[in-house]
Design a protein around this motif. Sequence first.
Motif, mmCIF file in Angstrom:
data_model
loop_
_atom_site.group_PDB
_atom_site.id
_atom_site.type_symbol
_atom_site.label_atom_id
_atom_site.label_comp_id
_atom_site.label_asym_id
_atom_site.label_seq_id
_atom_site.Cartn_x
_atom_site.Cartn_y
_atom_site.Cartn_z
ATOM 1 N N LEU A 1 3.331 -0.224 -33.975
ATOM 2 C CA LEU A 1 4.036 -1.298 -33.278
ATOM 3 C C LEU A 1 3.800 -2.637 -33.992
ATOM 4 O O LEU A 1 4.721 -3.434 -34.194
ATOM 5 C CB LEU A 1 3.546 -1.347 -31.813
ATOM 6 C CG LEU A 1 4.008 -2.499 -30.939
ATOM 7 C CD1 LEU A 1 5.521 -2.592 -30.879
ATOM 8 C CD2 LEU A 1 3.457 -2.342 -29.510
ATOM 9 N N LYS A 2 2.555 -2.844 -34.393
ATOM 10 C CA LYS A 2 2.211 -4.092 -35.074
ATOM 11 C C LYS A 2 2.949 -4.217 -36.419
ATOM 12 O O LYS A 2 3.493 -5.261 -36.744
ATOM 13 C CB LYS A 2 0.695 -4.087 -35.306
ATOM 14 C CG LYS A 2 0.086 -5.446 -35.470
ATOM 15 C CD LYS A 2 -1.402 -5.264 -35.725
ATOM 16 C CE LYS A 2 -2.174 -6.506 -35.409
ATOM 17 N NZ LYS A 2 -3.525 -6.472 -35.926
ATOM 18 N N ARG A 3 2.958 -3.127 -37.164
ATOM 19 C CA ARG A 3 3.676 -3.144 -38.451
ATOM 20 C C ARG A 3 5.155 -3.439 -38.233
ATOM 21 O O ARG A 3 5.767 -4.197 -38.977
ATOM 22 C CB ARG A 3 3.579 -1.774 -39.138
ATOM 23 C CG ARG A 3 2.243 -1.484 -39.753
ATOM 24 C CD ARG A 3 2.219 -0.037 -40.191
ATOM 25 N NE ARG A 3 3.085 0.155 -41.356
ATOM 26 C CZ ARG A 3 2.626 0.269 -42.589
ATOM 27 N NH1 ARG A 3 1.343 0.247 -42.815
ATOM 28 N NH2 ARG A 3 3.446 0.431 -43.606
ATOM 29 N N ASN A 4 5.742 -2.807 -37.202
ATOM 30 C CA ASN A 4 7.167 -3.003 -36.940
ATOM 31 C C ASN A 4 7.455 -4.450 -36.536
ATOM 32 O O ASN A 4 8.481 -5.020 -36.905
ATOM 33 C CB ASN A 4 7.656 -2.047 -35.845
ATOM 34 C CG ASN A 4 7.599 -0.598 -36.304
ATOM 35 O OD1 ASN A 4 7.545 -0.323 -37.502
ATOM 36 N ND2 ASN A 4 7.594 0.332 -35.359
ATOM 37 N N LEU A 5 6.540 -5.015 -35.750
ATOM 38 C CA LEU A 5 6.735 -6.391 -35.302
ATOM 39 C C LEU A 5 6.672 -7.355 -36.493
ATOM 40 O O LEU A 5 7.506 -8.252 -36.638
ATOM 41 C CB LEU A 5 5.649 -6.759 -34.284
ATOM 42 C CG LEU A 5 5.781 -8.163 -33.724
ATOM 43 C CD1 LEU A 5 6.838 -8.203 -32.650
ATOM 44 C CD2 LEU A 5 4.472 -8.662 -33.166
ATOM 45 N N LYS A 6 5.693 -7.124 -37.367
ATOM 46 C CA LYS A 6 5.559 -8.001 -38.528
ATOM 47 C C LYS A 6 6.779 -7.857 -39.443
ATOM 48 O O LYS A 6 7.286 -8.830 -39.972
ATOM 49 C CB LYS A 6 4.299 -7.628 -39.311
ATOM 50 C CG LYS A 6 3.022 -7.956 -38.584
ATOM 51 C CD LYS A 6 1.887 -7.893 -39.580
ATOM 52 C CE LYS A 6 0.704 -7.178 -39.046
ATOM 53 N NZ LYS A 6 -0.375 -7.035 -39.988
ATOM 54 N N GLU A 7 7.205 -6.612 -39.598
ATOM 55 C CA GLU A 7 8.364 -6.335 -40.445
ATOM 56 C C GLU A 7 9.607 -7.039 -39.881
ATOM 57 O O GLU A 7 10.391 -7.633 -40.620
ATOM 58 C CB GLU A 7 8.563 -4.809 -40.507
ATOM 59 C CG GLU A 7 9.827 -4.301 -41.150
ATOM 60 C CD GLU A 7 9.915 -4.592 -42.641
ATOM 61 O OE1 GLU A 7 8.858 -4.806 -43.256
ATOM 62 O OE2 GLU A 7 11.054 -4.631 -43.158
ATOM 63 N N ALA A 8 9.760 -6.988 -38.541
ATOM 64 C CA ALA A 8 10.918 -7.623 -37.900
ATOM 65 C C ALA A 8 10.885 -9.141 -38.132
ATOM 66 O O ALA A 8 11.911 -9.764 -38.428
ATOM 67 C CB ALA A 8 10.924 -7.304 -36.406
ATOM 68 N N TRP A 9 9.710 -9.724 -37.998
ATOM 69 C CA TRP A 9 9.573 -11.183 -38.180
ATOM 70 C C TRP A 9 9.849 -11.563 -39.632
ATOM 71 O O TRP A 9 10.565 -12.513 -39.927
ATOM 72 C CB TRP A 9 8.158 -11.594 -37.772
ATOM 73 C CG TRP A 9 7.889 -13.062 -37.799
ATOM 74 C CD1 TRP A 9 8.103 -13.956 -36.791
ATOM 75 C CD2 TRP A 9 7.316 -13.822 -38.893
ATOM 76 N NE1 TRP A 9 7.704 -15.215 -37.183
ATOM 77 C CE2 TRP A 9 7.227 -15.158 -38.475
ATOM 78 C CE3 TRP A 9 6.888 -13.494 -40.173
ATOM 79 C CZ2 TRP A 9 6.710 -16.172 -39.280
ATOM 80 C CZ3 TRP A 9 6.380 -14.498 -40.997
ATOM 81 C CH2 TRP A 9 6.295 -15.817 -40.543
ATOM 82 N N TRP A 10 9.282 -10.771 -40.542
ATOM 83 C CA TRP A 10 9.441 -11.064 -41.980
ATOM 84 C C TRP A 10 10.904 -10.932 -42.382
ATOM 85 O O TRP A 10 11.453 -11.752 -43.096
ATOM 86 C CB TRP A 10 8.544 -10.101 -42.780
ATOM 87 C CG TRP A 10 8.324 -10.508 -44.193
ATOM 88 C CD1 TRP A 10 9.061 -10.132 -45.279
ATOM 89 C CD2 TRP A 10 7.277 -11.363 -44.694
ATOM 90 N NE1 TRP A 10 8.525 -10.699 -46.425
ATOM 91 C CE2 TRP A 10 7.444 -11.452 -46.090
ATOM 92 C CE3 TRP A 10 6.221 -12.052 -44.101
ATOM 93 C CZ2 TRP A 10 6.590 -12.206 -46.911
ATOM 94 C CZ3 TRP A 10 5.372 -12.801 -44.919
ATOM 95 C CH2 TRP A 10 5.565 -12.872 -46.293
#
Length: 442
Positions: free
Chosen positions: A50-59
């Motif tokens: 979830l954390k990776r996906n959130l960071k990826e979405a923000w980036w």
Amino acid sequence: MQQPELKQSKSDMMDKIVSLCKRRGFIFQSSEIYGGLAATWDYGPFGAELKRNLKEAWWRSNVYERDDIDGLDCAILMRPETWMASGHVSNFEDTLVDCKSCKKRFKIEQITGKKCPECGGELTEPRQFNMMLKTHLGPIEDAASLTYLRPETAQGIFVNFKNVVDSMRRKVPFGVAQIGKSFRNEVTTKSFTFRSREFEQMEIEFFVKPGTDEEWYSRWVDERFNWYVKFGLKAENLRIRQHEKKELAHYAKACTDIEYQFPFGWSELEGIANRADFDLRQHSRLSGKEIDYFDDITNERYVPYVIEPSGGIDRSILAFLFDAYREEKVKDEKRVVLGLHKGLAPLKAAVLPLLRNRPDIVELAHKITDDLKGDLKVRYDDTASIGRLYRRQDEVGTPYCVTVDVDSLADNKVTIRDRDTMKQDRIDVSRVREYLTENLKR
Ligand code: ATP
């Protein structure tokens, strides 16, 4: 169509999320087997996704989908002068009092009378407490080797301002984005991961020409509010709160918080600050290096102003979890669903054999999983009955379940079940990837 939702009380919600996070591998207490380390957390297998996906979405939203922002990944350790320039050495403080009886420590804002709010005991005189975590570099622990774990990622961007302008040939207005760990020796550490001592930030420093700063500031407030809504937070659970003058941090000309309605009340998710030229001027003063910008079209030289949207990864994850959690009544049974945005969901699909003792069904299910693995985060699971497997996937927010049954062997079709509507589609095995890819975009 979604099923009727069961109402939750706010106090229950906190317990439910904490319990779900532990039970289903989202968030664990750090060093749990030793009794836990206060205000530090480990992300479990689904939490890490979830954390990776959130960071990826923000980036993706800020770096790839715009052409005026570059990314950076700076060191956590910086020269201590950085924190003198930024004001953290002298200003990053809380005023604390201790209770002489129960030994609990409070921020001065938490005290209303002269006595301890917990046990009524006598309190010590207030004293200042710097929230930066200290460390020493090299073999000798003396004042000369003292440095800090960064309390924000922003300063790495400011000290690299010239490097980015020169290496990327950037023209103002432009921004620099960074995601990374920050550390604060927080005093109050209640409310799960909301106030952690080690946490991650997603920050943008957006450099603009002085005079255009107020317009950029309000653009960024809107931009960031809409981003949270785009990724699934309900707009009615978000609000914008402008800081009053007396609340402003020492560097800020203006600041707006995006707040989320957590079960423990409205609290900051992200702050958007107009930091004016404070940081670049301070670093220029302490380093003795010229830090400014030359506009070769207008022939002007100036120190840019900075608009800073600064959000917390951990707080966002908490908000996304609260917002996504729902309990529904389905055929007289309770169904727990984590209705996460499909882009954030830890798994995109689960492949489930209806009968795990039928080798031909299991083989086809494995084949479908292997086929999808390269493109999508999927998982094969045969550790329970189909009803139970569906419930487990609903609880961790998996948007689709692909089920292989006896008929699949004859007609080469599988059933794909939608997490939210529970609607099932019968799809040819050769079309599963296309079906998932298409539907995950919606
Ligand atoms: P607060 O007032 O809640 O302490 P802050 O105003 O000090 O927060 P900022 O310095 O503006 O926070 O940091 C930017 C963002 O970093 C916050 O909006 C929050 O999402 C995140 N953040 C700050 N401190 C913490 C923390 N201790 N734990 C988790 N996230 C944090």
